[in-house]
Design an enzyme around this catalytic site. Sequence first.
Site, PDB file in Angstrom:
ATOM      1  N   GLU A  76     104.800 117.920  23.850  1.00 29.49           N
ATOM      2  CA  GLU A  76     105.697 117.805  24.990  1.00 29.49           C
ATOM      3  C   GLU A  76     106.234 119.134  25.524  1.00 29.49           C
ATOM      4  O   GLU A  76     106.479 119.262  26.721  1.00 29.49           O
ATOM      5  CB  GLU A  76     106.886 116.913  24.610  1.00 29.49           C
ATOM      6  CG  GLU A  76     106.520 115.477  24.268  1.00 29.49           C
ATOM      7  CD  GLU A  76     106.020 114.729  25.484  1.00 29.49           C
ATOM      8  OE1 GLU A  76     106.619 114.845  26.571  1.00 29.49           O
ATOM      9  OE2 GLU A  76     104.995 114.020  25.353  1.00 29.49           O
ATOM     10  N   SER A 443     131.130  61.182  -3.193  1.00 32.03           N
ATOM     11  CA  SER A 443     131.810  61.333  -4.480  1.00 32.03           C
ATOM     12  C   SER A 443     131.962  62.782  -4.914  1.00 32.03           C
ATOM     13  O   SER A 443     132.698  63.066  -5.858  1.00 32.03           O
ATOM     14  CB  SER A 443     131.047  60.555  -5.561  1.00 32.03           C
ATOM     15  OG  SER A 443     131.138  59.173  -5.321  1.00 32.03           O
TER      16      SER A 443
END
Length: 780
Positions: A76, A443
């Site tokens: 770059e 229960s």
Amino acid sequence: MLSAIALAGFAIAIYAAWLFHDMPDAGDLVDYRPPTATRAYAWDGVLIGEFSRERRIYVPYDNIPPQLAQAFLAAEDRNFFSHGGVDAMGLTRAMAKNVLNAVNGRRLEGGSTITQQVAKNVLLTSDATVGRKLKEAILAGRLEKTLNKEQILELYLNEIWLGYRSYGVGAAAYNYFGKSITDLTLAESAYLAALPKGPDNYHPLRRKQQAIIRRNWILDQMAELGWVSRADAEAAKREDLKVQNAPTRAKYRDADFFVEEVRRRGLATLGQRLNEGGYYMRTTLDPELQTAARVALMNGLEQYDRRHGWRGAWAHVDTADGWEDVAKKKSQPAERRAWRAALVTEASGGNVRVRVSGDGGTGSIVSQDVAWARAGKGLKSGDLIFVEPAQGGGFRLRQVPQVNGALVAMEPNSGRVLAMVGGYSFSLSSFNRATQAMRQPGSAFKPIVYAAALENGYTPSSIVMDSAITLQGGKAGESWTPENYNRRYYGALTLRRGLELSRNAMTVRLAQGVGMSKISDLAVRMGVVKKMDKVLAMALGAGETTPFKLTSAYATFVNGGRRVEPHLIELVQDRNGETIFRADKRDCPKCDAGFSGDESPRVPPGGQQVMDPITAYQVTSMLQGVVQRGTATSALVLNRPVGGKTGTTNEYRSAWFVGFTPQIVAGIFVGFDDNRSLGNGETGTTAAVPIFIEFMAAATKDLPKEEFKAPKNAKFASVRGIREAFRPGTEPRVATSVVSGAPSAGPMPYNQVWPDGKLTPQGVPPPPPPKKQDDMTGLY
């Protein structure tokens, strides 16, 4: 002429003023940090998830390998460390290349330096206009005066979009190669440097050849600049480009329900900062237990599903042509990685042949699965099914269960959630039944009723009548007759025995004696519900709660009566290492003092005391009896101290078991999402307990066999051969027994509850029980 020039100059000045009136300040980048992913880790440091708006792992410049930075510079901006923000030579070179690019119809090069790209990416838009390029050049010069080169390069390498859901080199290294940037090879570094020109142009799978060409050009540039040797560059050019098929959040994939719940709670605590703050988040997850929980729940739900028969193929094709395209439209559980779609090619008698998708080949379904299918809807040629390779050859027939469930496991003393599975498969349904499904516990709620009784004058050996009872005042004035599961009654029972056998009628009588206000208050204090109607049906679990809340409530029994806050997030630190959240709020002034030879600091136990420690131990001991002599005796196979309670709701709509050892509490729920019946006989004992056993066997295999610890002030006495705990002064003064369902002769040394639901004085005979009715509307 002069006026025209003046007018043109004035117009240019106006344009320049308009163009640069909103120029951003380069000084804003001095403390700039791009949005960064928050990473969540298990208790042992395993990465389990990321939360982000932009998937990014911020890496300081000093931690970036030189060869990786050089690869980007070669690709770059080779003159980055020598120019002042704009590279005139590089711009001239790009313009010359663009002449050829324009002639050949190629993409034009911008000639922007890395500094210009930082200005564009962070401070400007990506509009391809002359105005934006002018701003970019001016800002680049200002950046060079505000930040040093290393800071600019650090921003660039962490901000740049590199495809594959990756912002910055840290995320890209992980998503493409499953590596930290420090482990990247030269070839891999060069490939990442190829991506800023356009990740889609150099996609590693779709455009692999172009990607390799671009990578190799960068390697040549690095060699030309003397940053790597020619030999190393040539060796790297010969490497194949191998990446992960898709970016993954984390290697560990068994905690999807847990991670999603962490995300929800993180958003509630941190807001949108969670997705951009770059936090370190340590969770309470134990990966080994989480895997065991997922496997146990999936196995248990599949076993239930197998009991209820083969439902048939999920699709059918008339010809074998293109069957795999049809199969791709059907999702299999991602968690069952060995499952494959298959086409039935032959089905005659006891022989079923299949062709498996991909490279799975062909083979036969094992005989027991063929028999299972024939007992259901059968198999025929052209059916599309799921199969799994069988040990010894052939294939097992597989079917995705319609039933669902949840499993939660936590430490009783700290509230740390060690494992959580919210359903059969997160890939098929992300609804978390552990935290989001409100269901009746049946229960499994009864221990709260018995705890309220023990808090209010009862003992484990108090006698309550188990006999038919009819109550008025139901809907539209109807009567309610709660019945026991087996429709039998056992007369006078101790509280312990009533809980072990899960007697409904007895529990309703007990609730009458205690008062529903006290039971409701205790349920709220324990965190089972926020509010509960004070009606007797609630004593049998007619209210609604979640597996997460009910499991947390059971931890109160194990830890001595303290309500600890169940939590999934242990610690959160910001990107600077500062702690911004800690689940454990207890103070420990001397914990950081280091070892001096003195006694270690004593940290008080956490949580609010919601019941007497003796009550908590009494319930724990009674729930051990459920495993030893009651509805969960199959859990004795664990061969260690363990307690728990089963739960089954009306018409078998939900099955529960919440069980525990001194170290772990685990809650299991099984039920359909539409709340339809599981089928006759599908109780908590049948559907939920086997899941608990499989999970607990794995979870406790390396843990010592500890006994439950009794409070120091508890008194003990033997009642019917069982060592029972009492509060001081409430222990029996004489031996007691129950014969043929009737209380023993002589004065009883503890309270009794007879069929009218009222406490009676010692030795007063009970009134006769009410006549039994036939309707059954109770919970089991």
